[in-house]
Design a protein around this motif. Structure first.
Motif, short mmCIF file in Angstrom:
data_model
loop_
_atom_site.label_atom_id
_atom_site.label_comp_id
_atom_site.label_asym_id
_atom_site.label_seq_id
_atom_site.Cartn_x
_atom_site.Cartn_y
_atom_site.Cartn_z
N ARG A 160 0.89 -1.17 -0.20
CA ARG A 160 0.08 -0.12 0.04
C ARG A 160 0.92 1.27 0.16
NH1 ARG A 160 0.39 -1.36 5.45
NH2 ARG A 160 0.30 0.24 6.92
N ILE A 161 2.04 1.12 0.70
CA ILE A 161 2.84 2.28 0.70
C ILE A 161 3.35 2.69 -0.75
CG2 ILE A 161 5.05 3.33 1.43
CD1 ILE A 161 4.79 1.36 3.83
N GLU A 162 3.66 1.67 -1.59
CA GLU A 162 4.16 1.87 -2.96
C GLU A 162 3.15 2.30 -3.82
OE1 GLU A 162 6.11 -0.65 -6.67
OE2 GLU A 162 6.69 -1.20 -4.46
N THR A 163 1.90 1.79 -3.34
CA THR A 163 0.69 2.26 -4.35
C THR A 163 0.38 3.55 -4.18
OG1 THR A 163 -0.33 -0.01 -4.33
CG2 THR A 163 -1.66 1.30 -4.78
N ILE A 164 0.39 4.04 -3.02
CA ILE A 164 -0.30 5.58 -2.96
C ILE A 164 0.78 6.26 -3.23
CG2 ILE A 164 0.49 5.72 -0.46
CD1 ILE A 164 -2.24 7.09 0.27
N LEU A 165 2.06 6.20 -3.24
CA LEU A 165 3.04 6.99 -3.85
C LEU A 165 3.02 7.11 -5.24
CD1 LEU A 165 6.25 6.26 -1.80
CD2 LEU A 165 4.61 8.16 -1.73
N ASN A 220 6.45 4.57 10.62
CA ASN A 220 7.69 5.25 11.20
C ASN A 220 8.71 5.27 10.23
OD1 ASN A 220 9.09 6.65 13.29
ND2 ASN A 220 10.26 4.72 13.80
N LEU A 221 8.35 5.97 8.98
CA LEU A 221 9.33 5.98 7.82
C LEU A 221 10.45 7.31 7.82
CD1 LEU A 221 6.68 5.15 4.97
CD2 LEU A 221 8.41 3.67 6.21
N SER A 222 11.59 6.98 7.84
CA SER A 222 12.44 7.91 7.69
C SER A 222 12.36 8.54 6.13
CB SER A 222 13.89 7.45 8.07
OG SER A 222 14.33 6.59 6.83
N LYS A 223 13.42 9.56 5.91
CA LYS A 223 13.48 9.94 4.53
C LYS A 223 13.91 9.14 3.60
CE LYS A 223 15.50 13.95 1.99
NZ LYS A 223 16.48 15.15 2.00
N ASP A 224 14.82 8.47 4.05
CA ASP A 224 15.61 7.30 3.32
C ASP A 224 14.46 6.20 2.83
OD1 ASP A 224 18.06 8.61 2.99
OD2 ASP A 224 18.89 7.64 4.92
N ASP A 225 13.74 5.71 3.97
CA ASP A 225 12.72 4.78 3.74
C ASP A 225 11.77 5.33 2.69
OD1 ASP A 225 13.93 3.24 5.80
OD2 ASP A 225 12.53 4.09 7.50
N LEU A 226 11.31 6.57 2.95
CA LEU A 226 10.05 7.00 2.15
C LEU A 226 11.03 7.15 0.45
CD1 LEU A 226 7.36 8.26 1.99
CD2 LEU A 226 8.51 10.25 2.21
N TYR A 227 12.03 7.49 0.40
CA TYR A 227 12.75 7.66 -0.71
C TYR A 227 12.80 6.05 -1.31
CZ TYR A 227 16.05 8.66 -4.49
OH TYR A 227 16.71 9.20 -5.65
N SER A 228 13.17 5.22 -0.77
CA SER A 228 13.10 3.95 -1.21
C SER A 228 12.02 3.63 -1.74
CB SER A 228 13.68 3.03 -0.10
OG SER A 228 13.74 1.64 -0.58
N TYR A 229 10.72 3.51 -1.15
CA TYR A 229 9.69 3.36 -1.61
C TYR A 229 9.12 3.98 -3.02
CZ TYR A 229 8.45 0.29 2.42
OH TYR A 229 8.30 -0.59 3.37
N PHE A 230 9.60 5.33 -2.79
CA PHE A 230 9.38 6.33 -3.90
C PHE A 230 10.09 5.80 -5.14
CE2 PHE A 230 10.76 9.97 -6.43
CZ PHE A 230 9.46 10.53 -6.75
N ILE A 231 11.14 5.36 -5.17
CA ILE A 231 11.85 4.75 -6.29
C ILE A 231 11.27 3.49 -6.85
CG2 ILE A 231 14.03 3.87 -6.95
CD1 ILE A 231 14.15 6.74 -6.74
N LYS A 232 10.65 2.82 -5.99
CA LYS A 232 10.18 1.53 -6.46
C LYS A 232 8.73 1.88 -7.20
CE LYS A 232 11.71 -1.62 -2.73
NZ LYS A 232 11.28 -2.41 -1.55
N VAL A 241 8.41 4.80 -8.78
CA VAL A 241 8.68 5.53 -10.10
C VAL A 241 8.85 4.42 -11.23
CG1 VAL A 241 10.26 6.83 -11.05
CG2 VAL A 241 9.59 7.48 -9.05
N GLU A 242 9.76 3.14 -10.59
CA GLU A 242 10.32 2.15 -11.51
C GLU A 242 8.81 1.70 -12.11
OE1 GLU A 242 13.00 0.09 -9.29
OE2 GLU A 242 14.73 1.64 -9.70
N ASP A 243 8.00 1.29 -11.47
CA ASP A 243 6.97 0.60 -11.88
C ASP A 243 5.73 0.92 -12.44
OD1 ASP A 243 5.84 -2.30 -11.74
OD2 ASP A 243 4.36 -1.73 -10.34
N ILE A 244 5.43 2.45 -12.17
CA ILE A 244 4.53 3.33 -12.42
C ILE A 244 3.99 3.30 -14.08
CG2 ILE A 244 5.50 5.64 -13.06
CD1 ILE A 244 2.93 6.72 -11.33
N LYS A 245 2.88 3.15 -14.77
CA LYS A 245 2.72 2.93 -16.09
C LYS A 245 2.40 4.38 -16.65
CE LYS A 245 3.33 -1.40 -15.53
NZ LYS A 245 3.40 -1.59 -14.11
N LEU A 246 2.73 5.50 -16.36
CA LEU A 246 2.66 6.63 -16.98
C LEU A 246 3.81 6.90 -18.20
CD1 LEU A 246 2.29 9.37 -14.25
CD2 LEU A 246 0.52 8.34 -15.47
#
Length: 419
Positions: A297-302, A340-352, A354-359
């Protein structure tokens, strides 16, 4: 009109009670709303013409106090209103005592295993555990499940939709609205005739108001996929979901089947250049994942946030759109806090994401999107983010929109963006 009649008309009756229930509120909330209106009117804080607007304000305030969202923002389409309504409901959950699935507090049946829950509807007529009924005729008039036609499936989905509404009726005189069945190619009167003949509902007083029978309850319990469909996938064709459910019901849970179903629609909309619809399927996916606490769900909402901030909509690239949706922003902040996501944690999910999004392409650069994401997490002004992003979009595509209905249109727009 007398003010007492006006206030009572606005805040009493089965339609108002059902409306509150759809928002995730209770009948007691309705009583409090009515009392507040009386207090403010009698003390000259509002006049007669302001009652309706004030009621909406009070409902919005009550929802906010309960941690819920008001789903009727003009920006949202019908699908998103329905999904936000579901999200509101999920705050009132419990666990099925058999399969431990998260279910809503007033669910009569678990949508995953079909088990009857601890919730007792006041509308049930003498529920018992007997599975036999000599007078019962299956409402689809078919002996074998795999021989049902699309019409049979539509009818069964319509029947159970009616039965669920009836089991949760706000008053004895309640009759499910005709609009509930518009997607099933059958009228309410036709349904009621079928259900009376099949002993699913009864009409003991020879009037137009019906009650649920034991047989009706058993039909709901034996079709948990329709319960699930009504809660999460109602905006999609029931026949296709039913086919997928029958193919996988023995090895996968209903949430897992629901996610497979919605991902099929993601691919469909991307192939049709309908990126707003693709974005809305991601929102459905998020609702299901959030209810089951799936880490995805974290990756999905991003992904949803990335879709929102980029100007791809259904069959067009445009500079007229809402960059930041408050409902999505609030959920991102909640997830960051709860996990309890740190900035680095959030960035890791964000990159995933970006890599998977179908835009087709990120019109706003990746690093800028992440910066906006951090702005949201840190409670910076949504209006400011909106204006800054639109300004940047106008610098890239100009003050215009591009229609994209064919492969040729698509290629021309991509070439424009790559210059």
């Amino acid at each position: 009109m007398n003010q007492n009649n006006k206030i009572d008309d606005l805040t009493t009756g089965p339609l108002f009670i059902n409306y509150l229930k759809q928002l995730g509120l209770t009948e007691n909330d309705g009583i409090n709303l009515r009392n507040q209106l009386y207090y403010e009117y009698n003390n000259n804080y509002i006049n007669l013409a302001e009652l309706e607007d004030r009621l909406i304000q009070l409902i919005t305030k009550t929802l906010k106090n309960n941690g819920l969202n008001y789903p009727y923002n003009d920006y949202f389409d019908d699908n998103e209103k329905y999904l936000i309504y579901l999200y509101n409901q999920k705050h009132m959950t419990m666990h099925c005592h058999i399969c431990k699935e998260v279910i809503l507090y007033n669910d009569t049946y678990c949508h995953n295993c079909g088990e009857k829950t601890g919730y007792k509807s006041s509308n049930v007529i003498g529920y018992n555990n007997s599975n036999s009924n000599e007078n019962y005729t299956h409402p689809t008039n078919t002996s074998h499940e795999n021989k049902t036609t699309p019409g049979d499936k539509n009818r069964l989905y319509a029947i159970i939709t009616y039965l669920i509404a009836l089991d949760n009726k706000p008053s004895d005189s309640y009759r499910p609205e005709e609009s509930l069945f518009k997607n099933y190619n059958i009228t309410r009167e036709e349904l009621e005739k079928i259900m009376l003949n099949s002993n699913l509902i009864s009409n003991q007083e020879e009037n137009n108001f019906y009650s649920l029978t034991n047989t009706g309850l058993e039909l709901i319990a034996s079709n948990p996929q329709i319960f699930f469909y009504n809660k999460f996938l109602k905006q999609y064709p029931p026949n296709l979901f039913e086919e997928l459910y029958q193919s996988h019901k023995n090895e996968l849970s209903l949430p897992e089947i629901g996610l497979i179903f919605i991902k099929n629609y993601e691919r469909k909309y991307v192939n049709e250049f309908k990126w707003k619809s693709y974005r809305n399927t991601l929102l459905t996916e998020y609702i299901i994942e959030d209810l089951t606490k799936n880490e995805s769900r974290i990756e999905t909402i991003l992904k949803i946030f990335i879709c929102d901030i980029n100007p791809w909509k259904d069959n067009e690239l445009t500079n007229v759109y809402q960059v930041v949706v408050p409902f999505i922003c609030e959920n991102i902040k909640k997830i960051v806090k709860d996990c309890n996501l740190s900035k680095d944690d959030l960035y890791s999910y964000f990159i995933k994401a970006v890599e998977d999004i179908k835009l087709p392409k990120l019109v706003i650069k990746e690093e800028e999107i992440f910066e906006r994401l951090l702005n949201i997490v840190h409670d910076e002004s949504i209006d400011l983010i909106q204006s800054e992003v639109i300004y940047e979009i106008n610098q890239i595509i100009g003050n215009k929109k591009y229609n994209i209905k064919t492969k040729k249109d698509y290629e021309e727009v991509i070439n424009l963006l790559n210059k």
